[in-house]
Scaffold this active site. Structure first.
Site, PDB file in Angstrom:
ATOM      1  N   GLU A  90       0.885  -1.345   0.130  1.00 17.54           N
ATOM      2  CA  GLU A  90      -0.001  -0.096  -0.180  1.00 17.54           C
ATOM      3  C   GLU A  90       0.613   1.170   0.096  1.00 17.54           C
ATOM      4  O   GLU A  90       0.497   2.262  -0.769  1.00 17.54           O
ATOM      5  CB  GLU A  90      -0.993  -0.071   1.270  1.00 17.54           C
ATOM      6  CG  GLU A  90      -1.813   1.231   1.382  1.00 17.54           C
ATOM      7  CD  GLU A  90      -2.742   1.324   0.116  1.00 17.54           C
ATOM      8  OE1 GLU A  90      -2.853   2.499  -0.133  1.00 17.54           O
ATOM      9  OE2 GLU A  90      -3.021   0.381  -0.427  1.00 17.54           O
ATOM     10  N   ASP A  91       2.018   1.312   0.728  1.00 17.04           N
ATOM     11  CA  ASP A  91       2.677   2.594   1.208  1.00 17.04           C
ATOM     12  C   ASP A  91       4.019   2.563   0.478  1.00 17.04           C
ATOM     13  O   ASP A  91       4.639   3.546   0.562  1.00 17.04           O
ATOM     14  CB  ASP A  91       2.836   2.630   2.514  1.00 17.04           C
ATOM     15  CG  ASP A  91       1.434   3.091   3.318  1.00 17.04           C
ATOM     16  OD1 ASP A  91       0.446   3.321   2.610  1.00 17.04           O
ATOM     17  OD2 ASP A  91       1.388   2.591   4.263  1.00 17.04           O
TER      18      ASP A  91
END
Length: 735
Positions: A90-91
């Protein structure tokens, strides 16, 4: 000359070091893959790099702490690695393929499961809540480790929530209380659920939590010595009877007390079970022996005994519960269980990770044996809600929450099979719990051998026999005769299917009529040219759209016959317009309610959205809406033809404002009335009238007329008032 002052160094954030995390895992799993854990730890630190959290701490501290939380539950290496990597897709620039290549497909799938849920949190609030539940339930029903990682992730975020904005704190706390804590309870993780609830309560209602915490401190000071004496007295009795036991008192949490204040019309001082005692014995037989010793020593309180060993709760919770009048006249609530039952009660499904056959992992056989039930069964029940739920976002959220929140009763089929149902369940809930087909074809019920109305609430020990019809035929207003999410979603599916069939018939007739008026025969041509123009996939969808009024029959005709003459067009248009039948804003639905029926809300019980309601159809006055427990309903007990089953519309639940009355008995002292008014204002209600009565030197009664959005809002206000030391009692006043 003085030396220049050095800037004060910011304290280094505390998180588990690499060797500490591995030591924790190896303490319960000597076969753990150290190389895999080391690789994941280093990879998480490298990928998150210089990213910072809202607190200013390095971001990689978060996944490391999440992994640390899961070691407290003794989860396997794959779950710990997933925790370390749960944010990298996600990051950071990492992809699923990268994770699969370095850590294997199992871990890649787990990480993707958690990642999908995290992405959903970025959507709009209303959509996110429904989609989060849908995707979450599907993901966790395949592998419960996805839920355990997400719960640990949410727990660490809640522990550090003070660093984000107030609006974000409130949104995250509300979602935690509505979704994550109930899901934790579904799989029996009491420790997870309790801390999530307390942290959410602290952010959502800090005033009420502080008031309860202050009163608990006073109580601890007053009753602390007595609690220790009671523990010793219980342990002494059991030891003399030859039953080795560990006995300790436990204090209820502020949030659990708050919930009790919401559910019951009691003041704080009237709560008798702030303290409870846990008796831990060696085996199941000793549980019942200990119960006998305790009941012979002290008088038991009638109707306060529950046997969750022979009939475990849905989340595999097992224990004996009893309440006795103990030493010094104290009312004592007790839980009697074994060490294994205690571990399962606290850790739920996570308690079943263990070493077996030279490997460490989830032991499904032991889980079923120790709990008497597959611990994943609750999640599969939620999947059934999802399968029946269809496309209505609000209904799905409502049904899934119903499935998660409600307490239970135990009833029996005629053949003796035990069916666990939520408290307040009715025969239709029972029918759908047995099988969807039984619910769809139910037309009546016998309870303990007698024909009973479908609105009868079931009690522990009832034997229920469902009377079935030849084919599915569920009246729309029967949704109000259920409390379980499974039953409501199944009824909604059946109603939608029936409605669709009706609209298809109506639309087909409208299109056929348009063709006939224009001198054309619909059977002689293909309707395919109309599919693209009307944006549908097939004939059935085309007819449904025409039946619902979304597509005009004339438009279908013109798509099939582009060169239609003016005279043919005029003839076809003459009688094919479908009126949509829309009426003004209605706040109730069901019971055959149609536009033009006069609807009144009974002044004798003052229903507000969220109350369970029923309608009485009287010839001269129209439909009068009552709460299900209104005393006036007894007048119509013998006139079944007047009764209408009703429910609130989503419009009422979202936008209605209703007036309700609360009566409070308050200590007579300076400033107490202002205190009560402030509590009501802080709970988001508007006081529209205030009346005082029975003023004495020590107490007086105050009646508050308040504007509320629903019944839950009203109970929240009442609970907040009950938490105030100056308020003795609070009750809702009907009429």
């Amino acid at each position: 000359m003085n030396a220049p002052l050095k800037a004060e160094a910011k304290p280094r954030p505390k998180f588990l070091r690499q060797f500490e995390l591995i030591e924790r895992v190896r303490s319960y799993d000597p076969t753990a893959d150290e190389a895999l854990l080391n690789r994941a730890y280093v990879y998480a630190m490298k990928m998150h790099g210089s990213q910072l959290r809202a607190s200013g701490d390095p971001y990689f501290a978060h996944p490391i702490e999440v992994a640390g939380i899961l070691t407290d539950y003794r989860l396997d290496t794959a779950a710990i690695v997933t925790a370390l990597l749960h944010d990298v897709i996600e990051d950071t620039s990492a992809s699923r393929d990268d994770i699969a290549e370095m850590f294997g497909d199992e871990i890649a799938e787990l990480v993707m499961g958690v990642t999908k849920l995290s992405r959903l949190e970025m959507q709009s609030e209303h959509t996110r809540q429904a989609e989060n539940l849908r995707k979450f339930i599907l993901a966790i029903s395949k592998d419960v480790r996805v839920l355990l990682v997400k719960l640990a992730d949410r727990l660490h975020n809640m522990r550090t929530l003070q660093h984000v904005s107030p609006a974000k704190r409130e949104r995250i706390s509300r979602e935690t209380l509505d979704v994550y804590a109930p899901l934790a309870r579904q799989i029996g993780c009491h420790r997870f659920a309790t801390e999530l609830e307390e942290l959410s309560f602290e952010h959502l209602n800090p005033t009420a939590r502080k008031a309860i915490a202050r009163r608990l401190e006073v109580l601890k000071h007053e009753q602390g010595p007595a609690v220790a004496q009671v523990s010793e007295a219980i342990a002494d009795r059991l030891e003399k009877s030859g039953i080795p036991a560990r006995v300790f008192g436990r204090e209820k949490t502020p949030f659990s007390i708050w919930r009790k204040l919401q559910r019951k019309s009691l003041g704080f001082s009237q709560l008798s079970d702030i303290y409870a005692f846990r008796v831990i014995v060696e085996n199941e037989e000793d549980c019942y022996r200990a119960l006998g010793v305790i009941h012979r020593a002290w008088p038991s309180v009638p109707e306060r005994f529950k046997d969750f060993i022979s009939t475990p709760k849905r989340n595999n919770y097992r224990s004996l519960h009893t309440t006795v009048i103990g030493p010094r006249g104290m009312r004592i609530e007790m839980q009697i269980r074994t060490e294994t039952m205690d571990r399962i009660a606290e850790e739920g499904v996570a308690a079943h990770w263990k070493y077996k056959n030279k490997s460490y992992g989830f032991d499904a056989e032991a889980a079923a044996e120790e709990g008497g039930r597959d611990p994943m069964q609750n999640l599969r029940g939620l999947v059934q809600v999802l399968e029946h739920g269809g496309g209505d976002v609000e209904d799905f959220v409502e049904h899934a929450k119903l499935e998660m929140f409600l307490d239970q009763v135990f009833v029996f089929t005629p053949k003796g099979r035990i069916i666990s149902l939520p408290r307040g369940a009715m025969p239709l809930d029972f029918a759908y719990a047995v099988h969807t087909d039984v619910g769809d074809t139910a037309i009546g019920a016998k309870i303990n051998g007698e024909l009973r109305p479908m609105r009868t609430q079931l009690s522990n020990g009832d034997v229920v026999d469902i009377i079935r019809g030849a084919k599915p035929d569920i009246p729309p207003d029967w949704r109000s005769l259920t409390v379980t999410g499974r039953a409501r979603s199944a009824i909604r599916r059946q109603i939608r299917q029936t409605e669709r069939e009706e609209f298809v018939k109506l639309g087909r007739a409208a299109v056929e009529q348009a063709f006939a008026r224009a001198g054309k025969n619909m059977a002689d041509v293909s309707l395919r040219p109309a599919f693209e123009r009307c944006m549908v996939e097939d004939e059935e969808e085309l007819f449904e759209s025409a039946g619902r009024g979304r597509v005009e029959a004339m438009r279908v005709l013109e798509a099939v016959f582009p060169g239609l003459k003016d005279s043919e067009r005029a003839a076809a248009a003459a009688r094919t317009r479908i009126e949509d039948g829309k009426s003004g804003r209605l706040f109730v639905r069901g019971g055959g309610l149609t536009p033009g029926v006069s609807v009144h809300f009974a002044p004798c019980c003052s229903p507000v959205p969220g109350d369970r309601i029923v309608g009485i159809m009287e010839p001269d006055t129209g439909l009068t809406v009552h709460t299900i427990d209104c005393e006036r309903l007894a007048e119509f007990e013998d006139r079944e033809e007047l009764w209408r089953d009703l429910q609130w519309t989503p419009e009422a639940e979202r936008n209605a404002v209703a007036a309700a009355r609360l009566r409070a008995t308050i200590r007579n002292a300076p400033g107490v009335l202002g205190q009560a008014c402030t509590i009501i204002g802080e709970a988001g209600a508007n006081i529209i009238n205030l009346k005082m009565a029975h003023r004495q030197s020590d107490f007086f009664d105050a009646e508050f007329d308040v504007e509320v959005v629903d019944a839950k809002h009203l109970t929240t206000i009442a609970a907040a008032l009950r938490a105030c030391p100056s308020v003795e009692t609070v009750d809702r006043v009907r009429g």
